[in-house]
Design an enzyme around this catalytic site. Sequence first.
Site: not given
Length: 322
Positions: A166, A179
């Site tokens: 990501s 995350y």
Amino acid sequence: MWLQLITFAIFTYGLAKFLLMLRLGQLQRKTVAISGCDTGFGHLLALRLNSLGVPVVAGCFSEKGEEELKKKATRAKLLYTHPLDVTSNESVEKFADFTRKVTGGRGLWGIVCNAGILGYSGPDDWLKAEDYMHTMSVNTFGVMRFVQKLRKFVKIQRGRIVIISSISGRTPRPMVGPYCVSKHAVEAYADVIRHEMKDFGVSVHILEPGFFTTNITQTATNDLDKVWTRLDDETRHDFGRDYFDKYKHARFSRLSHCSDDLNAVVDAYEHALLSRFPKSRYWVGLDTIFFYIPLATLPTFLQDWVITFQRKGSPIPLSMRN
């Protein structure tokens, strides 16, 4: 002189684009194993590869995910589904055994580490070490388990390992600590094994998408309620209910601007697996290309300035208000 340079640049750019368009042949012999195929990117990738005639071994967390995938497959004989929980060594081992039976001695052309979660988010004051470990159990250690159990099959064909990360693995993202940490770790893991796997003729590729609407983003606001509910009275008083409400509204507003078109990520996956000349890294999404990657290259003090500017208008904890 300038005309020659411009001509050379145009020729080089055109040649690069041409080479990137070249595809592999004999796709029916290039079996690919994918994790996280219940929904989102993994689901769409499994169907895309299936439609192209690529045999797919799809790992699904739920029986419903398996059933939905089978219903949509256009070439049912080329799709093999099996339960998969990447947080469980036993589950990944069973998936590897199933993959061995499907492929026989032919091995795999590709592994796609797609399974991922957002996990709990919010200020670090709201979170526990267990929240970080839970998110990393899927996004980081789940990737490691999947690669380590299946890479022996990829070595047979000297194929490819594709890992989704990501843009949160390249830049600091306040309020999504678990995350962000998990994706920074998976970036490092992919970089390490990219060099190690070259000794076996296996290439490693990483996707760095921006913000897209998937199940990960859709569960974010509900998880915030759970995080707030479990806080002790002192922490809740420190921030104030008004802070939580404003933060939740801002989070929902930002998520509503995520791209709904998941095909850009699926296209990148497909290219990494089936192109003759795949990229080591894929930057997916306009936000990634024009904002987050440039941000990642800035010196720390400039990064801090940009992120501080971004956060202007964010709610202030009750205890810090004058």
